[in-house]
Motif scaffolding. Structure first.
Motif, PDB file in Angstrom:
ATOM      1  N   ALA A   6       0.814  -1.222   0.000  1.00 27.70           N
ATOM      2  CA  ALA A   6       0.000   0.000   0.000  1.00 27.70           C
ATOM      3  C   ALA A   6       0.843   1.266   0.000  1.00 27.70           C
ATOM      4  O   ALA A   6       0.539   2.235  -0.715  1.00 27.70           O
ATOM      5  N   LEU A   7       1.913   1.281   0.797  1.00 27.93           N
ATOM      6  CA  LEU A   7       2.768   2.469   0.859  1.00 27.93           C
ATOM      7  C   LEU A   7       3.422   2.724  -0.500  1.00 27.93           C
ATOM      8  O   LEU A   7       3.462   3.865  -0.981  1.00 27.93           O
ATOM      9  N   ALA A   8       3.910   1.652  -1.136  1.00 28.45           N
ATOM     10  CA  ALA A   8       4.543   1.783  -2.445  1.00 28.45           C
ATOM     11  C   ALA A   8       3.540   2.268  -3.490  1.00 28.45           C
ATOM     12  O   ALA A   8       3.869   3.109  -4.332  1.00 28.45           O
ATOM     13  N   GLN A   9       2.317   1.735  -3.444  1.00 32.68           N
ATOM     14  CA  GLN A   9       1.293   2.154  -4.411  1.00 32.68           C
ATOM     15  C   GLN A   9       0.948   3.635  -4.236  1.00 32.68           C
ATOM     16  O   GLN A   9       0.792   4.370  -5.218  1.00 32.68           O
ATOM     17  N   ASP A  10       0.851   4.071  -2.996  1.00 31.93           N
ATOM     18  CA  ASP A  10       0.589   5.497  -2.734  1.00 31.93           C
ATOM     19  C   ASP A  10       1.743   6.360  -3.232  1.00 31.93           C
ATOM     20  O   ASP A  10       1.531   7.457  -3.755  1.00 31.93           O
ATOM     21  N   PHE A  11       2.967   5.849  -3.080  1.00 31.62           N
ATOM     22  CA  PHE A  11       4.139   6.607  -3.514  1.00 31.62           C
ATOM     23  C   PHE A  11       4.172   6.739  -5.034  1.00 31.62           C
ATOM     24  O   PHE A  11       4.487   7.813  -5.568  1.00 31.62           O
ATOM     25  N   LEU A  52       7.420  13.457   0.213  1.00 34.14           N
ATOM     26  CA  LEU A  52       8.469  12.491  -0.136  1.00 34.14           C
ATOM     27  C   LEU A  52       9.171  11.999   1.128  1.00 34.14           C
ATOM     28  O   LEU A  52       9.358  10.792   1.331  1.00 34.14           O
ATOM     29  N   ALA A  53       9.553  12.926   1.986  1.00 35.97           N
ATOM     30  CA  ALA A  53      10.240  12.567   3.226  1.00 35.97           C
ATOM     31  C   ALA A  53       9.371  11.699   4.120  1.00 35.97           C
ATOM     32  O   ALA A  53       9.862  10.796   4.802  1.00 35.97           O
ATOM     33  N   SER A  54       8.061  11.961   4.107  1.00 34.64           N
ATOM     34  CA  SER A  54       7.137  11.153   4.902  1.00 34.64           C
ATOM     35  C   SER A  54       7.132   9.696   4.427  1.00 34.64           C
ATOM     36  O   SER A  54       7.093   8.761   5.232  1.00 34.64           O
ATOM     37  N   PHE A  55       7.186   9.495   3.110  1.00 34.05           N
ATOM     38  CA  PHE A  55       7.240   8.128   2.577  1.00 34.05           C
ATOM     39  C   PHE A  55       8.523   7.433   3.026  1.00 34.05           C
ATOM     40  O   PHE A  55       8.496   6.277   3.449  1.00 34.05           O
ATOM     41  N   LEU A  60      11.214   3.489   6.458  1.00 30.17           N
ATOM     42  CA  LEU A  60      12.333   3.178   7.347  1.00 30.17           C
ATOM     43  C   LEU A  60      11.861   2.638   8.684  1.00 30.17           C
ATOM     44  O   LEU A  60      12.407   1.660   9.198  1.00 30.17           O
ATOM     45  N   LEU A  61      10.840   3.251   9.247  1.00 28.80           N
ATOM     46  CA  LEU A  61      10.330   2.798  10.542  1.00 28.80           C
ATOM     47  C   LEU A  61       9.734   1.398  10.439  1.00 28.80           C
ATOM     48  O   LEU A  61       9.856   0.585  11.363  1.00 28.80           O
ATOM     49  N   ALA A  62       9.117   1.108   9.305  1.00 30.34           N
ATOM     50  CA  ALA A  62       8.515  -0.216   9.118  1.00 30.34           C
ATOM     51  C   ALA A  62       9.567  -1.286   8.812  1.00 30.34           C
ATOM     52  O   ALA A  62       9.334  -2.480   9.046  1.00 30.34           O
ATOM     53  N   SER A  63      10.728  -0.863   8.310  1.00 30.90           N
ATOM     54  CA  SER A  63      11.753  -1.825   7.882  1.00 30.90           C
ATOM     55  C   SER A  63      12.445  -2.534   9.036  1.00 30.90           C
ATOM     56  O   SER A  63      12.970  -3.634   8.874  1.00 30.90           O
ATOM     57  N   GLY A  64      12.490  -1.873  10.179  1.00 30.18           N
ATOM     58  CA  GLY A  64      13.199  -2.448  11.318  1.00 30.18           C
ATOM     59  C   GLY A  64      14.705  -2.255  11.243  1.00 30.18           C
ATOM     60  O   GLY A  64      15.443  -2.714  12.129  1.00 30.18           O
ATOM     61  N   LEU A  65      15.188  -1.575  10.209  1.00 31.55           N
ATOM     62  CA  LEU A  65      16.627  -1.324  10.080  1.00 31.55           C
ATOM     63  C   LEU A  65      17.094  -0.417  11.223  1.00 31.55           C
ATOM     64  O   LEU A  65      16.495   0.616  11.490  1.00 31.55           O
ATOM     65  N   GLU A  66      18.166  -0.804  11.878  1.00 33.53           N
ATOM     66  CA  GLU A  66      18.680  -0.036  13.008  1.00 33.53           C
ATOM     67  C   GLU A  66      19.743   0.956  12.547  1.00 33.53           C
ATOM     68  O   GLU A  66      20.693   0.586  11.847  1.00 33.53           O
ATOM     69  N   PHE A  67      19.558   2.222  12.902  1.00 30.75           N
ATOM     70  CA  PHE A  67      20.520   3.261  12.538  1.00 30.75           C
ATOM     71  C   PHE A  67      20.498   4.346  13.605  1.00 30.75           C
ATOM     72  O   PHE A  67      19.508   4.523  14.321  1.00 30.75           O
ATOM     73  N   ASP A  68      21.616   5.071  13.698  1.00 30.86           N
ATOM     74  CA  ASP A  68      21.744   6.121  14.702  1.00 30.86           C
ATOM     75  C   ASP A  68      21.655   7.523  14.116  1.00 30.86           C
ATOM     76  O   ASP A  68      21.374   8.478  14.829  1.00 30.86           O
ATOM     77  N   GLU A 185      22.414  -3.099   3.716  1.00 27.59           N
ATOM     78  CA  GLU A 185      21.003  -3.289   3.402  1.00 27.59           C
ATOM     79  C   GLU A 185      20.512  -2.079   2.631  1.00 27.59           C
ATOM     80  O   GLU A 185      20.960  -0.953   2.859  1.00 27.59           O
ATOM     81  N   VAL A 186      19.609  -2.294   1.682  1.00 25.82           N
ATOM     82  CA  VAL A 186      19.000  -1.203   0.924  1.00 25.82           C
ATOM     83  C   VAL A 186      17.499  -1.231   1.156  1.00 25.82           C
ATOM     84  O   VAL A 186      16.848  -2.263   0.970  1.00 25.82           O
ATOM     85  N   VAL A 187      16.965  -0.093   1.598  1.00 25.88           N
ATOM     86  CA  VAL A 187      15.531   0.048   1.820  1.00 25.88           C
ATOM     87  C   VAL A 187      14.986   0.999   0.761  1.00 25.88           C
ATOM     88  O   VAL A 187      15.443   2.137   0.652  1.00 25.88           O
ATOM     89  N   ALA A 188      14.030   0.528  -0.050  1.00 24.73           N
ATOM     90  CA  ALA A 188      13.438   1.354  -1.103  1.00 24.73           C
ATOM     91  C   ALA A 188      11.970   1.620  -0.788  1.00 24.73           C
ATOM     92  O   ALA A 188      11.260   0.719  -0.333  1.00 24.73           O
ATOM     93  N   VAL A 189      11.540   2.848  -1.028  1.00 25.93           N
ATOM     94  CA  VAL A 189      10.119   3.170  -0.836  1.00 25.93           C
ATOM     95  C   VAL A 189       9.285   2.358  -1.809  1.00 25.93           C
ATOM     96  O   VAL A 189       8.238   1.812  -1.453  1.00 25.93           O
ATOM     97  N   ALA A 190       9.748   2.235  -3.062  1.00 23.19           N
ATOM     98  CA  ALA A 190       9.035   1.456  -4.073  1.00 23.19           C
ATOM     99  C   ALA A 190      10.037   0.843  -5.041  1.00 23.19           C
ATOM    100  O   ALA A 190      11.198   1.257  -5.111  1.00 23.19           O
ATOM    101  N   THR A 191       9.577  -0.150  -5.800  1.00 24.72           N
ATOM    102  CA  THR A 191      10.403  -0.842  -6.780  1.00 24.72           C
ATOM    103  C   THR A 191       9.716  -0.803  -8.144  1.00 24.72           C
ATOM    104  O   THR A 191       8.551  -0.404  -8.256  1.00 24.72           O
ATOM    105  N   LEU A 192      10.429  -1.263  -9.169  1.00 25.04           N
ATOM    106  CA  LEU A 192       9.824  -1.353 -10.493  1.00 25.04           C
ATOM    107  C   LEU A 192       8.622  -2.302 -10.471  1.00 25.04           C
ATOM    108  O   LEU A 192       7.621  -2.061 -11.162  1.00 25.04           O
ATOM    109  N   ALA A 193       8.689  -3.352  -9.667  1.00 28.96           N
ATOM    110  CA  ALA A 193       7.552  -4.273  -9.549  1.00 28.96           C
ATOM    111  C   ALA A 193       6.322  -3.546  -8.991  1.00 28.96           C
ATOM    112  O   ALA A 193       5.190  -3.782  -9.432  1.00 28.96           O
TER     113      ALA A 193
END
Length: 223
Positions: A6-11, A52-55, A60-68, A185-193
């Motif tokens: 859903a997030l990707a489709q909205d983006f 854009l920043a909101s997406f 990022l928050l949904a990904s679970g990726l840990e960063f400082d 790790e690479v986190v993308a808001v959306a992909t070609l798929a």
């Protein structure tokens, strides 16, 4: 079959509406004739940049990726890092950010890095990964500062084979190469798929005509 993200489709819908994602015939830097073109430089006013920043922040928050902290490579990454930091703070996750200058400053505070001290687990933010050059340069600067690069966040993963120095198709995409060769790790808001799913969804009937061309492009150059 998995339900559309859903997030990707909205983006994708937002990118089309903003004129950032366009369809037709476009020559890529690799010389390929692409049926679509994504130009993140056209997120060029406060409302579009904020959305854009909101997406990015939600992904990022949904990904679970840990960063400082965030690091934005010059030039596009600078505004992205600042805007994403603001949106993350709004979501309750306040993190520092930094970016680099293209040329070292020899007065004032000096150096090439600006913003918060680069420390801990550093997430690189950019619009896309084309050749991975910007990512490699960012990694070198982050490590030189004594910090650890932990991942890359991008808007769109084109999911297509990169090209080698001779212009031939590589086995991996630029994103896959960052994961496999650089260990990030690479986190993308959306992909070609996700883009293709949007074209086929009927959400925008005027765009359905482009789905066969995008599918053919993916079959020829996709990973």
């Amino acid at each position: 079959m998995n339900a559309p993200d859903a997030l990707a489709q909205d983006f994708v819908k937002f990118s089309v509406g903003a004129g950032v994602l366009r369809f037709g015939e476009f020559r890529t830097k690799a010389g390929r004739l692409s049926p679509y073109f994504f130009n993140a430089g056209l997120f060029d006013d406060g409302a579009k940049l904020g959305r854009l920043a909101s997406f990015y922040a939600r992904r990022l928050l949904a990904s679970g990726l840990e960063f400082d902290m965030l690091f934005g490579p010059a030039y596009k990454g600078i505004t992205l890092a600042a805007a994403i930091a603001i949106e993350l703070a709004r979501e309750g996750r306040n993190v520092p950010f930094a970016y680099n200058r293209k040329e070292a400053k020899d007065h004032g505070e000096g150096g090439t890095l600006v913003g918060a001290p680069v420390a801990g687990r550093v997430l690189i933010v950019d619009d896309v990964i084309s050749a991975g050059t910007s990512v490699r340069e960012s990694i070198a600067m982050i490590r030189a500062a004594g910090a650890t690069p932990c991942g890359v966040a991008i808007a769109l993963d084109r999911q297509e084979k990169a090209t080698d120095a001779d212009g031939r198709d590589a086995e991996l995409s630029a994103v896959q190469a960052v994961r496999a060769q650089l260990g990030l790790e690479v986190v993308a808001v959306a992909t070609l798929a996700d883009l293709l799913a949007y074209l086929r969804s009927g959400a925008d009937p005027a765009l359905e005509q482009y789905a066969p061309a995008v599918q053919a492009y993916r079959e020829r150059y996709g990973v």
